[in-house]
Design a protein around this motif. Sequence first.
Motif, mmCIF file in Angstrom:
data_model
loop_
_atom_site.group_PDB
_atom_site.id
_atom_site.type_symbol
_atom_site.label_atom_id
_atom_site.label_comp_id
_atom_site.label_asym_id
_atom_site.label_seq_id
_atom_site.Cartn_x
_atom_site.Cartn_y
_atom_site.Cartn_z
ATOM 1 N N ASN A 2 0.850 -1.189 0.000
ATOM 2 C CA ASN A 2 0.000 0.000 0.000
ATOM 3 C C ASN A 2 0.884 1.236 0.000
ATOM 4 O O ASN A 2 2.015 1.218 0.473
ATOM 5 C CB ASN A 2 -0.892 0.019 1.228
ATOM 6 C CG ASN A 2 -1.913 -1.092 1.205
ATOM 7 O OD1 ASN A 2 -2.291 -1.574 0.144
ATOM 8 N ND2 ASN A 2 -2.362 -1.506 2.360
ATOM 9 N N HIS A 3 0.345 2.320 -0.518
ATOM 10 C CA HIS A 3 1.101 3.570 -0.505
ATOM 11 C C HIS A 3 0.139 4.725 -0.263
ATOM 12 O O HIS A 3 -1.072 4.562 -0.382
ATOM 13 C CB HIS A 3 1.864 3.756 -1.821
ATOM 14 C CG HIS A 3 0.977 3.955 -3.011
ATOM 15 N ND1 HIS A 3 0.358 2.907 -3.648
ATOM 16 C CD2 HIS A 3 0.580 5.072 -3.652
ATOM 17 C CE1 HIS A 3 -0.365 3.368 -4.649
ATOM 18 N NE2 HIS A 3 -0.258 4.688 -4.674
ATOM 19 N N HIS A 4 0.716 5.859 0.095
ATOM 20 C CA HIS A 4 -0.083 7.042 0.400
ATOM 21 C C HIS A 4 0.031 8.135 -0.655
ATOM 22 O O HIS A 4 -0.928 8.852 -0.900
ATOM 23 C CB HIS A 4 0.302 7.593 1.776
ATOM 24 C CG HIS A 4 0.029 6.619 2.864
ATOM 25 N ND1 HIS A 4 1.027 6.017 3.586
ATOM 26 C CD2 HIS A 4 -1.129 6.101 3.333
ATOM 27 C CE1 HIS A 4 0.489 5.182 4.467
ATOM 28 N NE2 HIS A 4 -0.814 5.215 4.330
ATOM 29 N N LYS A 62 6.230 5.524 -5.315
ATOM 30 C CA LYS A 62 5.060 5.470 -4.431
ATOM 31 C C LYS A 62 5.626 5.401 -3.024
ATOM 32 O O LYS A 62 6.578 4.662 -2.771
ATOM 33 C CB LYS A 62 4.194 4.262 -4.756
ATOM 34 C CG LYS A 62 3.593 4.350 -6.154
ATOM 35 C CD LYS A 62 2.692 3.188 -6.453
ATOM 36 C CE LYS A 62 2.145 3.243 -7.856
ATOM 37 N NZ LYS A 62 1.288 4.343 -8.169
ATOM 38 N N PHE A 64 4.976 5.006 1.166
ATOM 39 C CA PHE A 64 4.151 4.587 2.299
ATOM 40 C C PHE A 64 4.725 5.229 3.556
ATOM 41 O O PHE A 64 5.920 5.102 3.842
ATOM 42 C CB PHE A 64 4.173 3.057 2.448
ATOM 43 C CG PHE A 64 3.563 2.589 3.729
ATOM 44 C CD1 PHE A 64 2.184 2.473 3.862
ATOM 45 C CD2 PHE A 64 4.359 2.278 4.815
ATOM 46 C CE1 PHE A 64 1.621 2.058 5.052
ATOM 47 C CE2 PHE A 64 3.799 1.859 6.015
ATOM 48 C CZ PHE A 64 2.433 1.748 6.137
ATOM 49 N N SER A 100 -4.174 8.014 -0.814
ATOM 50 C CA SER A 100 -4.830 7.349 0.319
ATOM 51 C C SER A 100 -5.147 8.376 1.376
ATOM 52 O O SER A 100 -4.454 9.353 1.547
ATOM 53 C CB SER A 100 -3.899 6.280 0.898
ATOM 54 O OG SER A 100 -4.479 5.686 2.011
#
Length: 101
Positions: A2-4, A62, A64, A100
Amino acid sequence: MNHHITAEFRLLDNVPEPKTKGVKSNVHSPHHRIEGVEYLCSGRHAYEDDNLHYPPEVLRTKVFFPSWQYIKDKILVGQKIQVSELDRVIGELIVLSVDSD
């Protein structure tokens, strides 16, 4: 992973101690100086490949952030974020998208 955020990462070669050992996807977790945040924020970078990259390359990454819930309101598209390894500046992110919340 996942990344923000998605960002352009510029590895700088015009700094006192440029990165010489390279950076690699999902292994590189530098510190980030974010405007409006009083501490350095760790963040894991994921690049588009698994090669080693060196200054003056520009990479799409990307990121996180483990502390996302505390910093998410401080990050905006177009913002520049200083990237360092402790006190040593190695690059700069330009935020392309906040992915995100």
